[in-house]
Design a protein around this motif. Structure first.
Motif, short mmCIF file in Angstrom:
data_model
loop_
_atom_site.label_atom_id
_atom_site.label_comp_id
_atom_site.label_asym_id
_atom_site.label_seq_id
_atom_site.Cartn_x
_atom_site.Cartn_y
_atom_site.Cartn_z
N MET A 142 -2.05 13.57 -32.69
CA MET A 142 -1.37 12.62 -31.81
C MET A 142 -2.33 11.51 -31.44
O MET A 142 -3.15 11.65 -30.54
CB MET A 142 -0.88 13.33 -30.57
CG MET A 142 0.10 14.41 -30.89
SD MET A 142 1.38 14.41 -29.67
CE MET A 142 2.70 15.15 -30.57
N VAL B 273 10.83 3.12 -22.83
CA VAL B 273 11.73 3.62 -21.80
C VAL B 273 11.49 2.79 -20.56
O VAL B 273 10.34 2.60 -20.15
CB VAL B 273 11.46 5.10 -21.49
CG1 VAL B 273 12.16 5.51 -20.21
CG2 VAL B 273 11.94 5.99 -22.61
N LEU C 12 4.43 16.55 -26.77
CA LEU C 12 3.88 15.37 -26.08
C LEU C 12 3.24 15.79 -24.77
O LEU C 12 3.53 16.86 -24.24
CB LEU C 12 4.99 14.34 -25.86
CG LEU C 12 5.50 13.72 -27.16
CD1 LEU C 12 6.77 12.94 -26.91
CD2 LEU C 12 4.46 12.83 -27.78
N ARG C 13 2.37 14.90 -24.22
CA ARG C 13 1.45 15.41 -23.22
C ARG C 13 1.69 14.99 -21.77
O ARG C 13 1.00 15.45 -20.89
CB ARG C 13 0.02 15.03 -23.63
CG ARG C 13 -0.51 15.91 -24.73
CD ARG C 13 -1.72 15.32 -25.35
NE ARG C 13 -1.40 14.03 -25.97
CZ ARG C 13 -2.12 13.49 -26.94
NH1 ARG C 13 -3.19 14.09 -27.37
NH2 ARG C 13 -1.79 12.33 -27.44
N ASP C 14 2.60 14.06 -21.52
CA ASP C 14 2.90 13.81 -20.11
C ASP C 14 4.38 13.55 -19.90
O ASP C 14 5.14 13.41 -20.86
CB ASP C 14 2.02 12.68 -19.55
CG ASP C 14 2.37 11.35 -20.17
OD1 ASP C 14 3.15 11.35 -21.13
OD2 ASP C 14 1.86 10.32 -19.70
N MET D 266 9.94 12.09 -21.77
CA MET D 266 11.27 11.52 -21.56
C MET D 266 11.72 10.70 -22.78
O MET D 266 12.92 10.56 -23.02
CB MET D 266 11.30 10.65 -20.31
CG MET D 266 11.36 11.41 -19.02
SD MET D 266 12.48 12.80 -19.06
CE MET D 266 14.05 11.98 -19.15
N HIS D 267 10.75 10.14 -23.54
CA HIS D 267 11.12 9.45 -24.78
C HIS D 267 11.89 10.41 -25.68
O HIS D 267 12.95 10.10 -26.20
CB HIS D 267 9.87 8.99 -25.53
CG HIS D 267 9.26 7.76 -24.97
ND1 HIS D 267 9.59 6.52 -25.41
CD2 HIS D 267 8.32 7.59 -24.03
CE1 HIS D 267 8.89 5.62 -24.76
NE2 HIS D 267 8.11 6.25 -23.91
N VAL E 246 10.26 7.83 -33.10
CA VAL E 246 9.90 8.95 -32.23
C VAL E 246 9.66 10.21 -33.04
O VAL E 246 8.71 10.96 -32.79
CB VAL E 246 10.99 9.17 -31.16
CG1 VAL E 246 10.72 10.41 -30.36
CG2 VAL E 246 11.05 7.98 -30.23
N HIS F 278 -1.29 8.24 -30.83
CA HIS F 278 -0.63 7.08 -30.22
C HIS F 278 -1.25 6.80 -28.86
O HIS F 278 -1.83 7.67 -28.23
CB HIS F 278 0.86 7.33 -30.09
CG HIS F 278 1.19 8.50 -29.22
ND1 HIS F 278 1.19 9.79 -29.69
CD2 HIS F 278 1.53 8.57 -27.92
CE1 HIS F 278 1.51 10.60 -28.71
NE2 HIS F 278 1.72 9.90 -27.62
N TYR G 107 6.13 11.05 -18.96
CA TYR G 107 6.72 9.81 -19.44
C TYR G 107 6.98 9.87 -20.93
O TYR G 107 8.04 9.46 -21.40
CB TYR G 107 5.80 8.64 -19.09
CG TYR G 107 5.32 8.71 -17.66
CD1 TYR G 107 6.19 8.43 -16.63
CD2 TYR G 107 4.02 9.10 -17.34
CE1 TYR G 107 5.79 8.53 -15.32
CE2 TYR G 107 3.61 9.19 -16.04
CZ TYR G 107 4.49 8.91 -15.02
OH TYR G 107 4.10 9.02 -13.73
N SER G 108 6.00 10.39 -21.70
CA SER G 108 6.22 10.49 -23.14
C SER G 108 7.32 11.50 -23.45
O SER G 108 8.09 11.33 -24.40
CB SER G 108 4.93 10.92 -23.84
OG SER G 108 3.89 10.08 -23.46
N MET H 193 11.14 1.98 -16.69
CA MET H 193 10.65 2.86 -15.64
C MET H 193 10.98 2.40 -14.24
O MET H 193 11.24 3.20 -13.36
CB MET H 193 9.13 2.97 -15.73
CG MET H 193 8.66 3.86 -16.81
SD MET H 193 6.93 4.13 -16.56
CE MET H 193 6.94 4.97 -15.00
N HIS I 25 7.66 1.89 -20.15
CA HIS I 25 6.66 2.79 -20.71
C HIS I 25 6.83 2.80 -22.21
O HIS I 25 7.93 3.02 -22.72
CB HIS I 25 6.86 4.21 -20.16
CG HIS I 25 5.82 5.17 -20.63
ND1 HIS I 25 6.02 5.98 -21.71
CD2 HIS I 25 4.57 5.42 -20.19
CE1 HIS I 25 4.93 6.70 -21.90
NE2 HIS I 25 4.03 6.38 -20.99
N LEU J 134 5.46 4.20 -26.07
CA LEU J 134 4.68 5.27 -26.69
C LEU J 134 3.46 4.71 -27.40
O LEU J 134 2.44 5.36 -27.49
CB LEU J 134 5.54 6.02 -27.70
CG LEU J 134 6.31 7.23 -27.19
CD1 LEU J 134 6.96 7.93 -28.34
CD2 LEU J 134 5.41 8.18 -26.44
#
Lengths: 158, 114
Positions: free
Chosen positions: A84, A117, B29-31, B36-37, A75, A86, B33-34, A119, A131, A133
């Motif tokens: 970015m 993660v 990060l852009r949303d 929360m990582h 991460v 990914h 969900y990411s 969901m 989810h 990355l």
């Protein structure tokens, strides 16, 4: 498992009475004595030694800790990379685990490991939606979870 | 400086750096969900390192098992809260970021499996 633990604690308490000292250290000594007695008698027992499960739980904990550290390095790499690139996505994981406790454990372990993660769950609680990355290689992510966590959890609970 | 102080500082500095990186991640990060990582994982390990530092610092005054309990509770609650935030975000139609390449949950919601 619970029965054997009781036997072990009973041996520890008897040991305390024999020593006539009721401190934590004498309890621990007695507990270790109990473990030794159970190991010696394991061939005469009709059930499996519960220490096998304790050992499996410790192995699960170690796998989990190494995965947690790897997860964080992954991460950190993604967060600090200048561009970015990914490609995130949601994938479905069908699990072979049976009880709800096992599935809950698996979902929390997934949440704490490399780039994934959990969901959502399907209606029959047998599919976990994850989810990720970086999900360019979907099979690799799924195989990693199957080989590492599912197997380790099965060893503990079976 | 004693040995314990050196080890404690290594743990505390590592923990603080991890929490710093985690907050950068939340910004970059852009949303949802990411993010929360970053918020869920890196800060968990950060808290773990901070707590271990505290544990080691107070070892001369006796081993304090309460700190281990604190680590355990963070480990139990962090994945759960990440899951609930993600789940409720998805159910209220928060879009995935534009780089996303796969969404198997959507197909299954349409097939009424979820």
């Amino acid at each position: 498992m619970a029965f054997q633990l009781l036997v072990n604690i009973l041996i520890a308490i008897i040991w305390q009475f024999l020593q006539n000292s009721f401190t934590l250290s004498s309890f621990i000594t007695g507990f270790l004595m109990g473990i030794i007695i159970l190991v010696i008698l394991r061939r005469a027992l009709t059930f499996n030694l519960y220490l096998v499960k304790v050992w499996a739980a410790i192995k699960l904990l170690l796998i989990f800790l190494t995965e947690l550290i790897k997860a964080n390095i992954d991460v950190i790499k993604i967060v600090l990379s200048p561009k970015m690139t990914h490609q995130p996505g949601i994938i479905a994981l069908e699990t072979e685990l049976k009880t709800d406790v096992e599935v809950t454990l698996l979902a929390s372990l997934i949440s704490l490991t490399p780039g994934t993660v959990s969901m959502d769950f399907s209606k029959d609680n047998r599919t976990i939606y994850i989810h990720t990355l970086d999900c360019e290689n979907k099979e690799k992510v799924l195989a990693g979870i199957h080989n590492n966590f599912e197997r380790a959890i099965m060893e503990v609970t079976e | 400086m004693s040995v314990i102080e050196v080890i404690t500082s290594i743990f505390v500095i590592t923990g603080a750096l991890l929490i710093f990186v985690s907050s950068i991640g939340v910004l970059r990060l852009r949303d949802v969900y990411s993010r929360m990582h970053s918020a869920g994982k890196t800060s968990t390990l950060g808290v773990m390192f901070l707590m271990l530092g505290v544990l080691i610092y107070f070892i001369p005054e006796g081993f304090n098992a309460k700190i281990l309990l604190a680590i355990l509770f963070v480990f139990m609650t962090a994945p759960l809260s990440a899951l609930m935030v993600n789940r409720s975000a998805y159910r209220s139609d928060v879009p995935l970021e534009k780089n996303s390449i796969r969404d198997e949950l959507k197909e299954d919601i349409e097939n009424e499996k979820v």
